[in-house]
Design an enzyme around this catalytic site. Structure first.
Site, PDB file in Angstrom:
ATOM      1  N   ASP A  85       1.357   5.165   1.567  1.00 36.69           N
ATOM      2  CA  ASP A  85       0.958   6.129   2.587  1.00 36.69           C
ATOM      3  C   ASP A  85       1.409   7.517   2.168  1.00 36.69           C
ATOM      4  O   ASP A  85       2.509   7.698   1.651  1.00 36.69           O
ATOM      5  CB  ASP A  85       1.597   5.769   3.937  1.00 36.69           C
ATOM      6  N   ASP A 140       0.848  -1.193   0.000  1.00 32.57           N
ATOM      7  CA  ASP A 140       0.000   0.000   0.000  1.00 32.57           C
ATOM      8  C   ASP A 140       0.882   1.242   0.000  1.00 32.57           C
ATOM      9  O   ASP A 140       2.103   1.147   0.147  1.00 32.57           O
ATOM     10  CB  ASP A 140      -0.961   0.017   1.196  1.00 32.57           C
ATOM     11  N   ASP A 181       9.242   5.295  13.097  1.00 34.34           N
ATOM     12  CA  ASP A 181       9.985   4.270  13.836  1.00 34.34           C
ATOM     13  C   ASP A 181      11.397   4.035  13.291  1.00 34.34           C
ATOM     14  O   ASP A 181      12.384   4.389  13.930  1.00 34.34           O
ATOM     15  CB  ASP A 181       9.167   2.978  13.961  1.00 34.34           C
TER      16      ASP A 181
END
Ligand code: ATP
Ligand code: MG
Length: 460
Positions: free
Chosen positions: A75, A73, A155
């Site tokens: 983002d 996907d 992260d």
């Protein structure tokens, strides 16, 4: 910026805040091209830019393209707030999430996640938008910020690479390109602080290491064994979501190894690591799950959980039968028990739980079919899953009396051979527990009333 300065003067800035240095890579010096990005994501980026906002592709999409993989996907990160995104896209857009508010923009079946740049926030900034618990865990993460701040709170360095739709440059804030080169995962900032803020990052580290075949950089890997307990404070729903992603990562075999290596397995699955044939069953299930994903087939989480808990189910079952409970209710109750124990850590939907029980409860029926039931069993909704389960049990070395192979043969047979197999089955019905007969009928399991060690007996 001004807010940051004020925060700094007030001493609010967390001490471990990483200092990032932006490196902008020109379009001719990186391989990302609009052709490789889904048209829905490209349209989203352009619409935002044409409405006067910054718009970047970020996260797994950029990372995977740089690695030559197909992103699952895309983002998008922007300086538009979720409400502004909603204004741009109207009915196509839905604002979701509380802990982490973002906009979903829909194009047919594809959904593009559009997140507003966020800032790191310290405890003092509490009220409403961002919230951190006393021990440093982020409870709400909705403090808007600049793109630099957005990069700081991501992260791993390889997840903080931004592709700018305005001029097709690639923005690397945290040295992510060098880490892609080294094939390593490195947390941005102080690893222990970052895991305490969000312990799920430990599971994300395992998932990306398995999926990308990356190593964990020393300082990123080191604290995990010590901090696994932090996962016990995460809600069972979030852990279910995350375990789901681990499972469909396409590398669930490696994930299971890493979960054990970093001593995280017991935090997700409190009934422990299966052993003996149950361990082999789980490994075979992981392999077949990964193969199905490689072949673009759907995978059933219930099947995976059924395999994971099979060993514990058998123990519980044996105990109940020892206590004098008849086989059928014992198997049902054992199923109930192991499932409810598991849901203390990861939520399991009612549908998944029912499917698991169906798979388990069909095992003794497949291992001891009556000739007249054979065709009825074949058309049951769960037959396929239960049969696959039986075959994997057999492959794992469990003694199933050879019934997996019998069902395989029966399904492949033409009507003439099927009738013959059923006649043979009819005859073998009288020879309780005898050896395989010459016509290929496996031995029937003796119908016992008493306990059978660690194995469900016939359900009748
Ligand atoms: P994939 O979609 O392939 O699983 P991804 O890296 O895109 O991987 P997502 O969960 O889709 O992962 O998240 C998108 C991005 O949001 C990440 O790349 C990362 O930058 C950021 N992110 C997601 N979860 C966290 C988290 N718990 N802590 C910090 N940053 C996060
Ligand atoms: Mg993603």
């Amino acid at each position: 910026m001004i807010k940051r300065l004020i925060d700094r003067l007030r001493g609010r800035t967390p001490p471990t805040r990483p200092v990032l240095k932006l490196n902008v890579i020109a379009r001719e010096n990186h391989p990302i091209s609009r052709r490789d990005i889904s048209s829905a994501a490209v349209k989203t980026l352009y619409r935002l830019r044409d409405s006067g906002f910054d718009a970047f592709l970020v996260g797994g999409g950029v990372r995977d393209l740089l690695l030559g993989l197909h992103p699952k996907d895309f983002d998008v990160a922007t300086d538009a707030t979720p409400e502004q995104v909603k204004q741009v896209f109207g009915g196509q857009c839905q604002i979701i999430g509380r802990r982490f508010r973002l906009a979903h923009v829909r194009f047919g079946r594809e959904i593009i996640e559009v997140a507003t740049f966020r800032a790191h926030h310290s405890q003092a900034e509490g009220e409403g938008h961002g919230r951190t618990s006393d021990d440093g865990m982020i409870l709400r993460d909705n403090v808007w910020g600049s793109i630099e701040e957005d990069a700081e709170r991501r992260d791993f360095t390889v997840n903080a690479l931004y592709y700018n739709i305005a001029d097709f440059t690639l923005w690397d804030f945290a040295g992510g390109l060098a880490d892609i080169e080294k094939r390593q995962l490195r947390l941005i900032g102080d690893p222990e602080t970052r895991y305490r803020e969000d312990p799920v990052r430990m599971l994300r580290a395992i998932r990306f290491a398995a999926k990308l075949d990356f190593s964990l950089e020393q300082a990123t890997g080191e604290p995990i064994r010590r901090l696994g307990d932090l996962l016990d404070d995460i809600s069972s729903h979030r852990l279910y979501d995350e375990s789901q992603k681990l499972l469909v990562s396409g590398h669930s075999g490696r994930v299971l190894e890493l979960l054990q290596e970093y001593d995280l397995f017991r935090h997700l699955f409190p009934q422990g690591i299966p052993d003996g044939t149950s361990a082999r069953l789980l490994a075979l299930t992981a392999d077949s799950t990964d193969q199905r994903i490689a072949d673009d087939k759907s995978v059933n989480p219930a099947f995976f959980y059924a395999a994971l808990l099979w060993g514990r189910l058998q123990e519980q079952y044996a105990r109940l039968v020892d206590d004098g409970m008849p086989p059928v209710p014992a198997l049902q109750q054992a199923g109930q028990r192991v499932i409810s124990r598991q849901t203390t850590r990861t939520a399991i939907t009612r549908f998944t739980a029912q499917t698991m029980r169906d798979i388990w409860e069909m095992q003794p029926r497949l291992e001891n079919p009556r000739p007249r039931q054979v065709d009825a069993l074949l058309v049951q909704q769960r037959f396929r899953a239960a049969y696959d389960f039986l075959v994997l049990r057999e492959a794992s070395g469990e003694d199933t009396g050879g019934w997996g192979a019998w069902w395989t043969r029966y399904q492949d047979a033409d009507p003439g051979l099927q009738a013959e197999l059923l006649r043979a089955l009819e005859k073998s019905g009288s020879s309780d527990g005898g050896a395989s007969s010459s016509n290929g009928t496996p031995s029937r399991k003796p119908r016992r009333r008493g306990p059978r060690k660690r194995k469900p007996a016939a359900a009748e």
